[in-house]
Design an enzyme around this catalytic site. Structure first.
Site, PDB file in Angstrom:
ATOM      1  N   PHE A  25       0.855  -1.151  -0.146  1.00  0.00           N
ATOM      2  CA  PHE A  25      -0.160   0.050  -0.077  1.00  0.00           C
ATOM      3  C   PHE A  25       0.854   1.282   0.029  1.00  0.00           C
ATOM      4  CE2 PHE A  25      -3.096   3.181   1.660  1.00  0.00           C
ATOM      5  CZ  PHE A  25      -4.163   2.913   0.888  1.00  0.00           C
ATOM      6  N   TYR A  57     -10.826  -0.160  10.526  1.00  0.00           N
ATOM      7  CA  TYR A  57     -12.098   0.495   9.924  1.00  0.00           C
ATOM      8  C   TYR A  57     -12.590  -0.582   8.781  1.00  0.00           C
ATOM      9  CZ  TYR A  57      -8.576   2.823   7.211  1.00  0.00           C
ATOM     10  OH  TYR A  57      -7.571   3.306   6.558  1.00  0.00           O
ATOM     11  N   LYS A  58     -11.801  -1.624   8.358  1.00  0.00           N
ATOM     12  CA  LYS A  58     -11.818  -2.235   7.447  1.00  0.00           C
ATOM     13  C   LYS A  58     -12.789  -3.608   7.830  1.00  0.00           C
ATOM     14  CE  LYS A  58      -8.129  -1.237   4.138  1.00  0.00           C
ATOM     15  NZ  LYS A  58      -7.895   0.231   4.840  1.00  0.00           N
ATOM     16  N   ASP A  64       2.034  -5.596   7.425  1.00  0.00           N
ATOM     17  CA  ASP A  64       0.837  -4.891   7.268  1.00  0.00           C
ATOM     18  C   ASP A  64      -0.386  -5.744   6.945  1.00  0.00           C
ATOM     19  OD1 ASP A  64      -1.415  -3.003   6.762  1.00  0.00           O
ATOM     20  OD2 ASP A  64      -0.175  -1.596   5.705  1.00  0.00           O
ATOM     21  N   ARG A 122     -12.693  -3.586  -7.504  1.00  0.00           N
ATOM     22  CA  ARG A 122     -12.301  -4.333  -6.548  1.00  0.00           C
ATOM     23  C   ARG A 122     -13.601  -4.682  -5.524  1.00  0.00           C
ATOM     24  NH1 ARG A 122      -8.521  -2.229  -1.662  1.00  0.00           N
ATOM     25  NH2 ARG A 122     -10.382  -0.949  -1.366  1.00  0.00           N
TER      26      ARG A 122
END
Length: 411
Positions: free
Chosen positions: A127, A223-224, A198, A370
């Site tokens: 990322f 938050y995912k 990560d 996605r």
């Protein structure tokens, strides 16, 4: 309900051991949500818990709430709940700051443990914020460190005795490609390097075994798949074997051994507490703690099995119905996380058309649509319905309208 290839959707959903978990979430009517890998759905427990915290704890207890309601212990309490989900020993995870800040902290700490080495190894599927933080830290240190970026498939061959730290995202945010955490970590250790992982796209979506894999450090967001709300606190992990040696690069008062002694000199807290920095965001931590309740009693292997079933149904149906969409994810379901991505020249417009019809995924430049699969609240019927809508939009070119081509700030 049978698909055209004979898959019994009703049976899959009827026999789903996680089907009752769906009732723990507030899913808007008419929405099929395939973007839990970007922002999770609101758990029903969160609004009431937040209202109680605001009204009673903050509103009535005021400053006394730090002691009376255990606010001061929230980072560790939430960290220990996350530790169970990511295969970590209690006391090695803390919830704090953002993922980006935590990358800075653990990377600086790792480099300090390998002062004679100068290479930070990562891949081009990482990322971007992780790479940005590495670039910034490299320039700040001014000690000749190099950020070496290779293809994901080339990582293991690039590990040698010049590498101080291997820093990777376990699940590629674009394609869903899944790194072999244990294998890469073992290769890093054999060369004398440390491994940072990560977990932003894997924690809460598949079994993560930080201790068993021998990981040195890890970070992740709340938050995912953890459904902690927009901007929820992140978390970081330091392996127990490093805790007494790690030097925190950001020496804030909450990382002090005795914050309320108000010493003028910093003394690091024992254990994971030394990696905290400033005053924790209490309301956000309370929301995240309430959200994590949805994982209580969940077997992560069971969750992974359902994840693969959902994603494989989607992949197979989309490839059969929409040949213009090219699979960007690994075909092997065990080689990817809980998402499936496709390449399409007009991917942005396609995703906007899907969102307008209630199927919410997201777009990643330059051409990737996605789709994330959250087993706690998705059903196979949801997936099949999403495929029906996607097929219709692609077949009729319904995506090719001016409003769907207009780019918003957030994609």
């Amino acid at each position: 309900m049978l698909t055209r290839t004979g898959v019994d959707i009703d049976a899959l959903d009827r026999d789903d051991p996680l089907k009752a978990r769906r009732e723990l979430f507030s899913i808007p009517q008419g929405v099929i949500y395939l973007d839990g890998n970007s922002l999770g759905v609101l758990p029903k427990a969160v609004p009431e818990r937040l209202a109680e915290a605001v009204r009673s704890e903050w509103g009535e207890s005021l400053i006394r709430a730090w002691n009376a309601h255990g606010w001061i212990d929230l980072p560790q309490r939430v960290g220990d709940r996350i530790a169970r989900i990511v295969g970590a020993t209690p006391g090695t995870v803390t919830a704090s700051d953002s993922t980006s800040v935590n990358v800075f902290k653990v990377l600086a700490a790792a480099l300090a443990l390998r002062p004679e080495r100068k290479v930070i190894l990562s891949d081009n599927g990482n990322f971007p914020t992780d790479l940005y933080m590495a670039q910034g830290l490299r320039d700040l240190l001014g000690q000749g460190h190099e950020l070496k970026i290779v293809d994901p498939e080339a990582v293991e061959d690039a590990i040698d005795e010049s590498v101080a730290v291997v820093m990777l995202t376990q699940v590629d945010y674009k394609t869903g490609r899944l790194h072999d955490m244990a294998g890469v970590t073992a290769k890093a250790h054999a060369a004398g390097a440390l491994a940072i992982w990560d977990l932003a796209h894997s924690a809460g979506a598949l079994p993560v075994e930080l201790d068993a894999a021998g990981a040195d450090f890890a970070v992740g967001c709340g938050y995912k798949y953890f459904n902690g709300g927009p901007g929820a606190p992140a978390f970081l992990y330091v392996a127990a074997r490093h805790l007494d040696k790690v030097t925190p690069p950001l020496t804030g008062w909450m990382g002090h051994e005795a914050p309320f002694a108000f010493d003028l000199d910093f003394r690091a807290d024992t254990g994971i507490g030394r990696m905290r920095v400033g005053t924790p965001p209490i309301l956000s931590l309370i929301a995240l703690e309430a959200a994590l309740g949805a994982f209580d009693g969940v077997d992560m292997q069971v969750l992974r099995t359902k994840s693969i079933s959902l994603a494989e149904l989607f992949r197979a149906e989309v490839e059969r119905r929409c040949p213009d969409l090219v699979l960007a994810s690994p075909r092997d379901p065990h080689a990817r996380g809980s998402q499936v991505s496709f390449r399409f020249e007009h991917g942005y417009a396609l995703m906007q058309a899907l969102i307008a019809r209630g199927v919410i995924g997201d777009f990643r430049a330059p051409d990737i649509v996605r789709f994330g699969f959250t087993p706690l609240y998705l059903s196979h019927a949801d997936v099949l319905a999403a495929c029906d809508i996607l097929e219709e939009i692609v077949t009729t070119r319904a995506w090719d309208r001016p409003e769907f081509h207009k780019r918003a700030k957030v994609t």
